[in-house]
Every structure is written in C-alpha cells, then in structure tokens.
Design an enzyme around this catalytic site. Structure first.
Site, PDB file in Angstrom:
ATOM      1  N   TYR A   1       0.820  -1.387   0.183  1.00  0.00           N
ATOM      2  CA  TYR A   1      -0.136  -0.222   0.001  1.00  0.00           C
ATOM      3  C   TYR A   1       0.863   1.284  -0.046  1.00  0.00           C
ATOM      4  O   TYR A   1       1.048   1.902  -1.033  1.00  0.00           O
ATOM      5  CB  TYR A   1      -0.938   0.121   1.062  1.00  0.00           C
ATOM      6  CG  TYR A   1      -1.671   1.141   1.325  1.00  0.00           C
ATOM      7  CD1 TYR A   1      -3.003   1.175   0.350  1.00  0.00           C
ATOM      8  CD2 TYR A   1      -1.926   2.196   1.939  1.00  0.00           C
ATOM      9  CE1 TYR A   1      -3.976   2.079   0.422  1.00  0.00           C
ATOM     10  CE2 TYR A   1      -2.806   3.294   1.955  1.00  0.00           C
ATOM     11  CZ  TYR A   1      -3.735   3.238   1.011  1.00  0.00           C
ATOM     12  OH  TYR A   1      -4.610   4.182   0.863  1.00  0.00           O
TER      13      TYR A   1
ATOM     14  N   SER B   1      -6.623   0.792  -4.375  1.00  0.00           N
ATOM     15  CA  SER B   1      -6.619   2.278  -4.212  1.00  0.00           C
ATOM     16  C   SER B   1      -5.438   2.856  -4.333  1.00  0.00           C
ATOM     17  O   SER B   1      -4.956   2.804  -5.489  1.00  0.00           O
ATOM     18  CB  SER B   1      -7.202   2.448  -2.757  1.00  0.00           C
ATOM     19  OG  SER B   1      -7.705   3.760  -2.680  1.00  0.00           O
TER      20      SER B   1
ATOM     21  N   HIS C   1     -15.800   1.228  -3.654  1.00  0.00           N
ATOM     22  CA  HIS C   1     -14.579   1.015  -3.475  1.00  0.00           C
ATOM     23  C   HIS C   1     -14.152  -0.084  -2.638  1.00  0.00           C
ATOM     24  O   HIS C   1     -12.819  -0.445  -2.443  1.00  0.00           O
ATOM     25  CB  HIS C   1     -13.825   2.370  -2.654  1.00  0.00           C
ATOM     26  CG  HIS C   1     -12.375   2.600  -2.603  1.00  0.00           C
ATOM     27  ND1 HIS C   1     -12.033   2.857  -4.219  1.00  0.00           N
ATOM     28  CD2 HIS C   1     -11.503   2.819  -1.923  1.00  0.00           C
ATOM     29  CE1 HIS C   1     -10.439   3.195  -3.866  1.00  0.00           C
ATOM     30  NE2 HIS C   1     -10.370   3.063  -2.287  1.00  0.00           N
TER      31      HIS C   1
END
Length: 715
Positions: A488, A568, A687
């Site tokens: 991430y 994301s 999402h």
C-alpha cells in the site's frame, strides 16, 4: 498552470506518447485476445511546457449517464469473462474460498444502557447482521438484518450508533458500494423504524447522540447537482443538529466554514455531555484544528482550541475541563497530552511520552488510559493511569493486530479483536480492574492455523532503508514458489497482520503471500509517512521493487513466479512499478487504483489526497506526478507482465475512470508482449466497503486464478 484542450484542426505536432498510441489505432492490439476497440480523441493539455496527451478522457464519464462508456464497460467485461472462463483455478479457488468464508464471524460489541450491540455473520451471509443482547453472556436477538434490503445483497448496513441509554439506534445505509450514506433511526425495544431520514452524509457517516436522546449531531455535504452524485467534488461539509421527529430541512446548522469550503468537520460529544468537540481537517495528513462548543450555554460561540492545521490532535476524552489528546506535536511517533480548557490559553502537558514504538490509538476506560502501539508493524497494548504511569501490558495471543478497547470512562470492561494472517478474528472481553482477558467469541474454521507459518523479514531498499515484510506459507512449502506480494505505502496507513480467507486459499494451494510495510505508511510514525509522500513518493515504489528482488534473491520465488497486488493507493503502486520494472513481475492486479495523477483532484474525494500526492497545478508537484503516473507512463517496446485491472461502477472514492483510462492505454500500447491486459468491472459495487460476500469471493477467485495461471500455481 496553463491548460487548454485542443480538439480542432489544425493540431500541433503530437507528443511522442500520443503518436505511439495513434500508430496502433487501426488494429488496437495484435495477439491472442481481441480487445474491444477503444475510441481515441486528439486531446492534449499543455502543462508547464509539457504536451500531456489524454486520449481517453471520455472514459471519465459516469457509466450511468454515458451510453458509450456503458457499452465500453460491457464489451470489456465480455472479453475478460471469456478469458477467465478458461482458467482451471477459477472454480478451484471459488469452491475453497466459499468453504473458508463459511464460519461464524463477530464484530466488537458496544455497550450502551446495559445493552450489548454487535454484528454477526453466520458465514456466507452477504451482509453481517446487527444483534443486541441484555447480558454480556446472554442470548442475542436480531435488531437489523440488511440481507433482505436488495436482491443482489449489495445494500449494506454501514455505521451504527446506539443512544446513551441504549433505547434508540441510528444506523447508516450504504447502497451499491457508494460512500454516500442514508441515516435512519430504530427503536431498540420494539424494532420500530422512526420517520427520521437523513441524506448526504459521507466519510464517517456516523452520528453523535445528545445525552438525553432527543437528537444527534452529524456532518453532511450539500446535495450534489443532478447527474453528479458519484463524481462531483465533495466540499462544504458542515455540522448539523437533528431533532428526532423533524424533517432534515429543519436541522440546525451548528458549525460551518463557508469561507473555507475545503475544510472537513467531524463532531464528537464529550462523555459528560457538556462539550461538542469539532475536529476539522483539510486533507488526509492528520493535521487538525479542534473547536469546542459548550453545550451547557445556549448560543455559546465556538472556541478554536487547536489552531493552524499543523499537527495531529486526536481527542481521547476528558475529565471535567482536563482534555486528553493523542498528538504528534513534537513527537513523530505520537504521545498523549492533557490540557485544562478552563484556562484562557491552555498549555499541553505530556502525560505519556513518545516511545520508540509508534502510538497507534488511545482510549479512556475504567479510569485508565489504554494505549495501542505498533512494534515493527505488530500490536502491543499497554494500560496506564490517567497520570501516565504504566500499570501493565495486556498479553495478546501472539504476533498480530489488536483493535477496539472502546467504552465509557467508568466501565470496568472493554472489548477488543485480535487477528493474524493464520488466525481469524477472535473477540476478547477485558476486565480493566483485574487485568484479565477472556475470549468472548471464538471462530470455528475449516483449517488448522498451525499448518501455516508467519515470519517477518527485513530487507534493504534502494537507498539502504530497512523495510519489514511479513511472509506467510503453508508448512512444507519450500521455494521457489508462486508468490503474491501485496503493498500500500501511503496516507499514514499501516499494513498490519490480518486474516483473509481468500489469501489463505492462495497459500493452501502452494503459494506464498508476502506483505511489505512500505514507506508512506504509518508503521514507524510521521517520518516513515513523510519518506513516502509528495516528492518522496518514488521511495514507495523503490521499497516495493526491492521487496520483489529480495523474495527472488532469497529463493522464496522464481524468475516467472512473482505477482503483485494492491488497492486504491496500492493500485497506483502496482501500476507505477509495472511501468518501471515490468521485467520483475509475471502478473499484476491493480484494484480501484489512482491511475491518472494529473486529474485525481477533480473528482469526489480526490481533492483530499493532495497531502500525499501534491498539487497537479503546481509545477514541482506536476513534474513528480507526471514522472510516475501509471496512465501517462505506459511505454511500448517493453514486455509487460499479465495485468488484470479491477474496479467497480459505483466507486465514488477513486472514480472508475482512472482504471478505464489506464486499461485502455495499456491495451493500445504497441510491442508490450503477448500477455493479456484485461479489466474486470464490477456492477453495483464501490471502493470496497459494503461489498457482499458473494461478490468478494467471485472477484478474488477471478484475480487469484489469473495470477496463479501466470505464476505457475497448479490446480
């Protein structure tokens, strides 16, 4: 910045990247897969002397409003589905993931008015059900079951908050994965739904009940313009008070900053009911202003206690006028301070000093401060007196992640969850006075946790920085093996050990799962975050690339056995490193990624992300963003790995246009090898939050079958 869209002849000379795209326009792409032909426009934005091509901008349009985009989505899904149907691991993964998901799961209880509220999923329910029980060990009864709210299971129960006496419950409805919330109110005893309905709540979506239960405080945005519900920028968030039994149009405005529409505001009521604490933010960088409103004084003016959006000041609680905050003011790894708000100019005093570990959370329970720390991305929990003295550490079941510890200041009990890569979430009850934890809800699962090993390694990044990485495999699995590397690296978010039935299925099949704790996250405090954002963003990509190189050098995986995933901001990560080191990976799957780094700030929540990414309209930031933007850095003439992009039509956090444009550009690029470059677009999903269990399993089975196929994972 100057910007002009030139769409009429005579056009200026095409920039190199656009010329390369136009050269392939007639054939779209040669190879074993016939991709849908994607229309290209000649659209160039001159930015700081750079001719920035954006031939697929039309794919930013909302699928609900644009028939051409809708047809493109349908065509892409048809091609992707046809390919996925050929993968033998698809049904293998779907069957095993379904078995692994089929276990009883509980959420952390909240105690109000002697009632215990908690969620439970019997295993394969699309949405978890809200229960209430009157004793900690009593029988629960169903309070809200959202599984009947929609035929496809995509309407979810989101945030929920009981009133202080436990008689009423405000809850938020999330439909089709959107971030928007609709709030309703329920009578706990009778199950009767009240007439109250509130709309246009987002980012938090919860409420703060008045102590007498007559109403609640909440934040909302103005209603979007018609047709812009899922794309327009979110501005002018304001705090309102809603009195039960009245329509929303009569709600009283409590706090707003019309001169600063970019500010976001989140209300909290102090436990004694006296203070409304409004925490305001601009972006995502945990820089807050804190404003107090004395609710005992009708018409009291708001008083800004913490000014300047300079540091993180997170409200913990208060005893009378002594307020406790978690802050990084002078403490990059966080500390706890207190201040007396009765003073005209309160001065913060340190209660719990900064530690070598990173302070991750604080709560006030049973006259104590319970603190949660990250020690090399693993949880450690400590109990302190209100003066800061260490009382004890809470013994946890092993290496993993603990969360929770909510409740009232005079409660003698609190609850927390513990999870790890090979251990599903167990809920514990903690007796604050006795210092004893006992299991409150333990899962029964279709595997033996002891059949798997979890280890932590530290590797050197490009600049020599030591980066931690968790590695999970089944006992007896020796390298090299097909490996899924996940990352991430942004927004101060820490990547921590957690159980995932889908990842366990990968490991059971003989694969290895690795999680790298990249810079940009919050594992080591502010300095670690700052080292991976703005002009330092390349460090995140270097950390991820170095993780892949380490896994190969150490024999965990082979030359054509490494796959990467991320969602994301992690989708951005995957897209960027695939462009920079396509030779390192056999397969990649960026999920709901931020792929156009020059236009992210023009949609929904994108404007908040400038704290991590920078401002596209500022030259220094533009040049850094343009250098790694996944959409703008696809280059022909280099063999790319197999790529499966995933997104959803109702993602109003990272709008799907990011993924649409990236996939279209990748499919059109020349001479990038014969591997497939596909996109999977989910319908009535967003999402990620609120996604029904059935859709989670189907998507994971598709992605893992794809990654497994190109890394040599056998059926």
């Amino acid at each position: 910045m100057t910007s002009a869209c030139m769409t009429t002849p005579p056009p200026p000379p095409a920039p190199p990247e656009l010329a390369a795209l136009e050269a392939a326009a007639a054939t779209q792409k040669e190879g074993s897969i016939a991709y849908p032909l994607t229309r290209r426009t000649y659209l160039v934005d001159p930015q700081f002397g750079v001719q920035v091509a954006d031939p697929y901008r039309w794919l930013e349009n909302d699928v609900r409003n644009d028939p051409e985009v809708r047809s493109w989505v349908t065509a892409q899904n048809e091609v992707t589905d046809k390919f996925l149907e050929t993968l033998p691991l698809r049904e293998t993964f779907k069957a095993r993931m379904t078995q692994l998901y089929d276990y009883e799961r509980f959420g952390i209880p909240r105690k109000k008015g002697g009632h215990y509220f908690y969620t439970r999923n019997d295993g394969l329910q699309n949405q978890s059900v809200l229960y209430v029980r009157d004793k900690v060990d009593g029988e629960g009864r169903v309070l809200i079951d959202p599984n009947g709210w929609s035929a496809d299971g995509a309407t979810a129960l989101a945030e929920w908050t009981p009133s202080d006496n436990g008689k009423l419950l405000a809850y938020a409805i999330q439909d089709g994965g959107t971030d928007w919330r609709i709030v309703r109110v329920l009578d706990v005893a009778t199950g009767k739904l009240l007439e109250d309905e509130l709309k246009w709540l987002k980012f938090g979506g919860g409420v703060e009940w008045a102590k007498d239960g007559s109403g609640f405080y909440y934040s909302r945005f103005p209603e979007p313009e018609a047709g812009q519900t899922f794309q327009s920028l979110n501005k002018n968030q304001s705090v309102y008070y809603h009195k039960l039994g009245t329509p929303q149009v009569e709600d009283r405005l409590v706090y707003a900053t019309p001169d600063h529409p970019d500010y976001g505001h989140y209300p909290t009521i102090s436990e004694d009911g006296r203070w409304l604490v409004v925490t305001s933010s601009i972006g995502t960088d945990d820089r807050y202003e804190v404003t107090l409103i004395d609710l005992r004084k009708p018409g009291a003016k708001p008083r800004t206690l913490i000014k300047g959006f300079t540091n993180n000041y997170s409200y913990v609680g208060n005893k009378d006028t002594t307020f406790y905050f978690q802050t990084n003011d002078g403490a990059p790894r966080m500390k706890v301070v207190a201040m007396d708000v009765a003073q005209p100019n309160p001065v913060a005093r340190t209660v719990i000093a900064e530690d070598t570990a990173t302070l991750d959370g604080v709560s006030m329970i049973g006259g104590r401060l319970v603190t949660s720390y990250l020690v090399d991305a693993k949880t450690e929990v400590r109990v302190h007196g209100l003066g800061g003295k260490l009382v004890r550490k809470i013994e946890l079941p092993g290496i993993g992640t603990a969360s929770g510890f909510g409740g009232e200041q005079d409660d003698e009990e609190t609850f927390f969850a513990f999870t790890s890569f090979n251990r599903p979430t167990t809920i514990y009850r903690y007796d604050v006075g006795a210092g004893q934890a006992s299991a409150w809800a333990s899962p029964k699962v279709a595997f033996n946790p002891d059949d798997f090993t979890v280890e932590q390694r530290f590797y050197a990044s490009k600049d020599g920085t030591k980066v931690p990485m968790f590695i999970v495999r089944k006992k007896g699995t020796s390298g090299p093996a097909p490996t899924m590397l996940h990352g991430y690296g942004g927004f101060n978010v820490s990547s921590l050990p957690a159980f995932s039935p889908t990842r366990l299925a990968w490991v059971e099949q003989g694969g290895i799962f690795a999680l790298a704790n990249l810079r940009g996250g919050g594992e080591y405090g502010k300095a670690w975050h700052d080292a991976g954002r703005l002009q330092n963003k390349q460090n995140v990509f270097d950390d991820f690339i170095a993780a892949g190189e380490y896994l190969k050098a150490q024999g965990f995986t082979g030359p054509k056995q490494l796959a990467i995933t991320g969602g994301s901001n992690g989708g951005l990560l995957v897209g960027a490193v695939v462009n920079q080191r396509p030779d390192l990976f056999a397969a990649a799957s960026p999920a709901v990624g931020v792929m156009d780094m020059l236009r992210f700030d023009r949609f929904t929540a994108g404007r908040y992300w400038v704290d991590d990414y920078g401002y596209p309209n500022k030259e220094a930031d533009f040049r850094a963003l343009y250098a790694y933007s996944p959409y703008h850095n696809i280059r022909g003439g280099t063999e790319y790995p197999a790529v499966l992009v995933t997104t959803a039509d109702t993602d109003d956090r990272v709008v799907p246009g990011h993924s649409f444009k990236y996939a279209a550009a990748l499919q059109a690029a020349e001479d990038v090898g014969g591997q497939p470059h596909l996109i999977r677009i989910e319908t009535r999903a967003g999402h990620g939050s609120g996604k029904p269990t059935s859709k989670i399993i189907e998507e994971a089975a598709d992605v893992y079958a794809f990654l497994g196929h190109f890394t040599g994972l056998e059926k």
